[in-house]
Structures are given as structure tokens and as C-alpha cells.
Write a protein that holds these residues in place. Structure first.
Motif, PDB file in Angstrom:
ATOM      1  N   TYR A   8      -4.668   4.036  -9.150  1.00  0.00           N
ATOM      2  CA  TYR A   8      -4.634   3.538  -7.538  1.00  0.00           C
ATOM      3  C   TYR A   8      -5.623   2.972  -7.214  1.00  0.00           C
ATOM      4  O   TYR A   8      -5.417   1.908  -6.770  1.00  0.00           O
ATOM      5  N   ARG A   9      -6.768   3.367  -7.557  1.00  0.00           N
ATOM      6  CA  ARG A   9      -8.044   2.597  -6.912  1.00  0.00           C
ATOM      7  C   ARG A   9      -8.305   1.193  -7.513  1.00  0.00           C
ATOM      8  O   ARG A   9      -8.330   0.281  -6.711  1.00  0.00           O
ATOM      9  N   VAL A  69       0.937  -3.274 -10.689  1.00  0.00           N
ATOM     10  CA  VAL A  69       1.086  -2.194 -11.422  1.00  0.00           C
ATOM     11  C   VAL A  69       1.225  -2.628 -12.805  1.00  0.00           C
ATOM     12  O   VAL A  69       0.331  -1.956 -14.098  1.00  0.00           O
ATOM     13  N   LEU A 116       2.395   1.790  -3.197  1.00  0.00           N
ATOM     14  CA  LEU A 116       1.500   2.210  -4.202  1.00  0.00           C
ATOM     15  C   LEU A 116       0.986   3.792  -4.052  1.00  0.00           C
ATOM     16  O   LEU A 116       0.060   4.454  -4.988  1.00  0.00           O
ATOM     17  N   HIS A 117       1.255   4.361  -2.853  1.00  0.00           N
ATOM     18  CA  HIS A 117       0.681   5.664  -2.536  1.00  0.00           C
ATOM     19  C   HIS A 117       1.013   6.647  -3.434  1.00  0.00           C
ATOM     20  O   HIS A 117       0.099   7.686  -3.582  1.00  0.00           O
ATOM     21  N   ASP A 118       2.097   6.745  -4.087  1.00  0.00           N
ATOM     22  CA  ASP A 118       2.349   7.799  -5.018  1.00  0.00           C
ATOM     23  C   ASP A 118       1.492   7.741  -6.192  1.00  0.00           C
ATOM     24  O   ASP A 118       1.112   9.084  -6.698  1.00  0.00           O
ATOM     25  N   LEU A 119       0.983   6.788  -6.492  1.00  0.00           N
ATOM     26  CA  LEU A 119      -0.008   6.539  -7.640  1.00  0.00           C
ATOM     27  C   LEU A 119      -1.477   7.603  -7.364  1.00  0.00           C
ATOM     28  O   LEU A 119      -2.044   8.035  -8.451  1.00  0.00           O
ATOM     29  N   GLU A 120      -1.692   7.649  -6.135  1.00  0.00           N
ATOM     30  CA  GLU A 120      -2.863   7.924  -5.466  1.00  0.00           C
ATOM     31  C   GLU A 120      -3.132   9.478  -6.105  1.00  0.00           C
ATOM     32  O   GLU A 120      -4.410   9.976  -6.480  1.00  0.00           O
ATOM     33  N   MET A 131      -5.254  -0.940  -5.893  1.00  0.00           N
ATOM     34  CA  MET A 131      -5.724  -1.242  -4.539  1.00  0.00           C
ATOM     35  C   MET A 131      -6.698  -2.189  -4.300  1.00  0.00           C
ATOM     36  O   MET A 131      -6.726  -3.042  -3.550  1.00  0.00           O
ATOM     37  N   LYS A 140       4.055  -5.435  -5.840  1.00  0.00           N
ATOM     38  CA  LYS A 140       3.708  -4.190  -6.451  1.00  0.00           C
ATOM     39  C   LYS A 140       4.024  -3.999  -7.697  1.00  0.00           C
ATOM     40  O   LYS A 140       3.323  -3.515  -8.510  1.00  0.00           O
ATOM     41  N   GLN A 157       0.817  -1.150  -0.060  1.00  0.00           N
ATOM     42  CA  GLN A 157      -0.138  -0.040  -0.167  1.00  0.00           C
ATOM     43  C   GLN A 157       0.826   1.218   0.249  1.00  0.00           C
ATOM     44  O   GLN A 157       0.830   2.212  -0.770  1.00  0.00           O
TER      45      GLN A 157
END
Length: 324
Positions: free
Chosen positions: A255-256, A286, A244-248, A259, A282, A241
Motif C-alpha cells: 500500500y505504501r 497495482v 487502494l485502501h483495502d491493501l493497507e 500511494m 489503480k 486512494q
């Protein structure tokens, strides 16, 4: 006769027509012709005549005709309006629930309402009904447990995975102690992995403090639900998580979806995720999302390709339960 209300634009009845309809409805009602009385009461209500006697008569008609769900729904609407007749509707609702052996709902309703009731007459009525109802709550719970056990065992014997899933999910707000032996059997047999994950989550929510055996994906493990981290609190989940946070912020849709794939993968595989490589997981997630967004140029390592296959197989497992 009818006329249009100048303020609301709705048709309203002249007093003479209202009197005629009320007499017709209550004549049917008093002679127990509930099927004929009901549409007349509903017509009066549609014209904005919300007299408490008419409301109560409609509820009685519905109950006598066996439409308990509609009677409950109608009463709940009346209660939510908090009119001057609020306590009258509470009393009728509690009595109706009692008559149809919904003793847990009676207990919950009256205990909530009694906190604010100051009217001495209603308070006495509610306390009296609560006292009469109390011994029957345990009987209802016991009966529900026996029925659920029987249905769950039947679903297991007939390999009905969807029924198992529904029945176990139904216990989200219940004490699961009576079902623990069945759950332990399901955790060590060839049970659908999603059903096993639901069981583990329930045991964690109920803080079951004992070591249980789990057999899943040809692996075995012993864990204590009370102290083992919930799947979204597991270090592997948290690590991916974070990656992946930078994608949000840059691409919320990307990102959604990433997740969702992560959550389903961890949930289905759980608790056998200790050996996962967070970085590889990850990368594979992606890569799948990039494919979904039609990016053919995205380079993928051999290890990530293998993990992508596993992720897609897990997706199929997750959704296969709902397709049965």
C-alpha cells in the motif's frame, strides 16, 4: 590538576587549575586574541564550568572570528536549557542577530519572548530593541525579495531547473505576491512540470484569488488557485486512494509503495488529471507494485500497460529534477 567526579565519572578541575585556565582565557580575550581564547573557554565548558561570563565570552569569540552559525547554534542550545541566565542569553542572541542584520529573526524572537517576560529591566531592553529593529525588518524583506528575484531570473535564463526548484521551495513561508509575475511566466512556458506544480501549490497555500493560465504536457488550462482543489484533495486522487485502501491492512508495504506512485503521478501531472480513469489508474499502479514484488503471474490489460508506461515516465520526470 584534574580529578574524576565520583557521581558523573567525568574529569573535573581542581580550583587552582580552573583559576589558571580562566585567567589565561580572559587575558587572551581582553587583548582581542579570540582565536587563542576560544579553545580555552571551550576546555573550561567541557569540564562542566558553565559560568555565564564564560558562555558569553565564547559567543563573543565565535562572532568576532566570523563563525556566526556556530555562535547562533551555541546560544540556541543555552536558551533551550532555560537556566537562570535564560534572559541574558536571549538578550545576547537578539543583539547578535541585530548586528548581523537578521531583523526578521529579531522580531520573531522578541515578540515570542515578551509574552512571558516579567522582569522590568529585561522587558525594557527587549521592547527598546524591538522598536529600533522594526523599521529595519521591511528593509531586510525588500532586500531578500530583490536577491531572490535576481537569482530566480538567473536560474530561468540559464535553464537551471534545480535552482528554480530550490528558490521557489524556499518561499514556502513567505508572501509570494512579489513573485507572481515570474510565476505566471513559468506556468505558461516550457518549465519542468514539478516546478510548475510547486508554484501552483504555493499559490493555493497563499489563496491567490485570480484566474491564471497553465501550459503543461502540451495542454492548456485556466484555474483559480484559491478555489481549485489541492492535488491530494482532487476527486481523482481521492477515488484511487479509496480503491487502494483495502491493501493497507492486508499488505502495508504494498500500500505504501502504491500511494507513493499515486502521489508522484498526480503531483507531476497536476492539474491535468481531470480526464483520468480512476479504475485504470489503480490497476496500473497495482501492476507496477506487483512487478516490484516479483509477481510475474499478475495479468495486465492493454490499457493498463499503456498507463503503466505513462506512470513510469512520470516517475522519471519526478526524479530527474533531483538528478540534475
Amino acid at each position: 590538576m584534574k580529578r574524576k567526579n565520583q557521581d558523573s565519572g567525568k574529569l573535573v578541575l581542581f580550583p587552582k587549575e580552573q583559576t589558571r585556565l580562566e585567567k589565561e582565557a580572559f587575558d587572551y580575550f581582553k587583548s582581542h586574541q579570540y582565536k587563542r581564547a576560544l579553545p580555552v573557554f571551550e576546555e573550561l565548558i567541557d569540564y562542566g564550568i558553565h559560568d555565564v561570563d564564560i558562555m558569553v565570552a565564547k559567543v563573543t569569540c565565535l562572532a568576532e572570528l566570523g563563525d556566526l552559525k556556530e555562535a547562533e547554534r551555541f546560544l540556541e542550545e543555552l536558551i533551550d536549557q532555560h537556566t537562570d541566565d535564560y534572559l541574558t542569553y536571549i538578550h545576547i542572541y537578539a543583539t547578535l542577530l541585530f548586528q548581523f542584520h537578521k531583523h526578521k529573526k529579531v522580531k520573531e524572537l522578541l515578540e515570542t519572548v515578551l509574552v512571558d517576560v516579567t522582569d522590568a529591566t529585561y522587558r525594557h531592553q527587549f521592547e527598546n530593541l524591538l522598536e529600533i529593529n522594526e523599521p529595519l525588518v521591511d528593509e531586510e524583506v525588500s532586500s531578500e525579495i530583490n536577491v531572490t528575484k535576481r537569482e530566480l531570473n538567473d536560474a530561468i535564463n540559464h535553464h537551471n531547473t534545480l535552482a528554480q526548484w530550490h528558490l521557489i521551495n524556499h518561499l514556502q513561508q513567505s508572501d509570494i505576491t512579489p513573485y507572481l509575475e515570474i510565476f505566471k511566466t513559468l506556468l505558461t512556458s516550457e518549465t519542468h512540470p514539478v516546478v510548475q506544480s510547486v508554484i501552483i501549490s504555493l499559490m493555493q497555500a497563499n489563496r491567490i484569488d485570480e484566474v491564471v493560465a497553465i501550459h503543461k504536457f502540451n495542454q492548456e488550462m485556466m484555474l483559480n488557485p484559491k478555489i481549485y482543489p489541492y492535488f491530494t484533495d482532487h476527486p481523482i486522487y481521492k477515488a484511487v486512494q479509496t480503491m487502494l485502501h483495502d491493501l493497507e491492512e492486508n499488505n502495508p508495504s504494498f500500500y505504501r509503495l502504491a500511494m507513493q506512485i499515486l502521489e508522484r503521478y498526480i503531483y507531476v501531472r497536476y492539474p491535468f488529471i481531470e480526464d483520468e480513469d480512476a479504475g485504470l489508474l489503480k490497476e496500473a499502479i497495482v501492476s507496477i507494485v506487483n512487478q516490484a514484488f516479483h509477481d510475474p503471474k499478475h495479468a495486465v490489460s492493454k490499457e493498463a500497460e499503456d498507463k503503466m508506461i505513462q506512470l513510469m515516465e512520470t516517475e522519471q520526470l519526478y526524479f530527474s529534477l533531483l538528478e540534475e
